[in-house]
Design an enzyme around this catalytic site. Structure first.
Site, PDB file in Angstrom:
ATOM      1  N   HIS A  14       0.839  -1.166  -0.015  1.00 33.60           N
ATOM      2  CA  HIS A  14       0.348   0.028  -0.068  1.00 33.60           C
ATOM      3  C   HIS A  14       0.545   1.110  -0.337  1.00 33.60           C
ATOM      4  O   HIS A  14       2.189   1.062   0.530  1.00 33.60           O
ATOM      5  CB  HIS A  14      -1.008  -0.062   1.605  1.00 33.60           C
ATOM      6  CG  HIS A  14       0.081   0.076   2.299  1.00 33.60           C
ATOM      7  ND1 HIS A  14       0.380   0.958   3.023  1.00 33.60           N
ATOM      8  CD2 HIS A  14       0.089  -0.852   3.139  1.00 33.60           C
ATOM      9  CE1 HIS A  14       1.041   1.479   4.001  1.00 33.60           C
ATOM     10  NE2 HIS A  14       0.461  -0.697   4.367  1.00 33.60           N
ATOM     11  N   GLY A  27       0.380  -3.270  12.171  1.00 32.34           N
ATOM     12  CA  GLY A  27      -0.315  -3.989  11.956  1.00 32.34           C
ATOM     13  C   GLY A  27      -1.267  -4.078  11.444  1.00 32.34           C
ATOM     14  O   GLY A  27      -1.497  -3.883   9.615  1.00 32.34           O
ATOM     15  N   GLU A  90      -1.811  -7.066   7.204  1.00 30.14           N
ATOM     16  CA  GLU A  90      -0.477  -7.115   8.205  1.00 30.14           C
ATOM     17  C   GLU A  90      -0.457  -8.255   8.899  1.00 30.14           C
ATOM     18  O   GLU A  90      -1.466  -9.099   9.990  1.00 30.14           O
ATOM     19  CB  GLU A  90       0.292  -5.986   7.916  1.00 30.14           C
ATOM     20  CG  GLU A  90       1.122  -5.505   8.951  1.00 30.14           C
ATOM     21  CD  GLU A  90       2.621  -5.766   7.794  1.00 30.14           C
ATOM     22  OE1 GLU A  90       2.216  -7.113   7.925  1.00 30.14           O
ATOM     23  OE2 GLU A  90       3.338  -4.888   7.781  1.00 30.14           O
TER      24      GLU A  90
END
Length: 213
Positions: A14, A27, A90
């Site tokens: 991203h 995360g 993630e």
């Protein structure tokens, strides 16, 4: 004899977020892109991806990946059906999410996590073995949809930890060695041989300026 099947898997991270800029562990926190700062990297990535004709797109369900996908595939959405999948999230950093390296470095548990290459889960978080398990399930489903003699091209918009794990698996490098910057990633090429899909090559996406010149 029928031609061997081929799969091009373009896996990208991203775009830039505020927490990326502050070097905080994100995360599975649902952090959006930092706009307009992220646009330059996303536009460069979109130009690179114009060379590919994707059959499908797979995307983490978190906002920063959804926004990245929308930018890089603007105007091409109908040609590439998208599957949003929580398995592409993630690594869950647990208690470390929102913290920086400098804040965590004095903690023995944090240093042990780093030294274990993530195999030891952070407090309240997920180990790389757990990440590996969900990615293996996702990848098996992806391959199940690929015909052994067909030509396939798929886009994956995901996170840094996912790309680290894919590089560890298919490039044979250490987990911490497989990092990529925001709005960058890897192209993995797979060939169907001896009844199995084998990774035949991996390269940077976009191609680094030094290599392209």
């Amino acid at each position: 004899m029928a031609a061997a099947g081929r799969l091009e898997l373009v896996v990208v991270r991203h775009g830039l977020t505020q927490w990326n800029r502050e070097r905080r562990y994100q995360g599975q926190r649902d952090i959006p892109l930092l706009l307009p700062d992220a646009v330059a990297g996303l536009s460069r990535l979109r130009e690179t991806l114009e060379a590919f004709e994707f059959d499908t797109a797979h995307c983490s369900d978190l906002t920063r990946c959804r926004q990245t996908l929308a930018h890089v595939m603007e105007g091409r959405e109908a040609a590439s059906p998208t599957r949003f999948d929580a398995r592409l999230r993630e690594l869950d950093f647990g208690d470390y999410e929102g913290c920086t390296y400098d804040e965590l470095e004095p903690l023995p548990a944090y240093r042990a996590w780093i030294d274990s290459a993530g195999e030891q889960a952070p407090p309240g978080g997920e180990s790389t073995a757990e990440l590996r398990k969900r990615l293996e399930a996702w990848f098996a489903e992806l391959l199940a949809g690929c015909t052994p003699h067909g030509q396939h091209c798929a886009l994956v918009v995901t996170h840094g930890g996912v790309i680290r794990e894919l590089r560890r698996r298919f490039e044979g490098i250490g987990f911490w060695e497989g990092g990529v910057s925001q709005a960058e990633g890897r192209k993995f090429t797979f060939i169907h041989e001896r009844e199995h899909w084998q990774c035949s090559s991996s390269s940077a996406v976009p191609v680094p300026a030094s290599a392209a010149s």
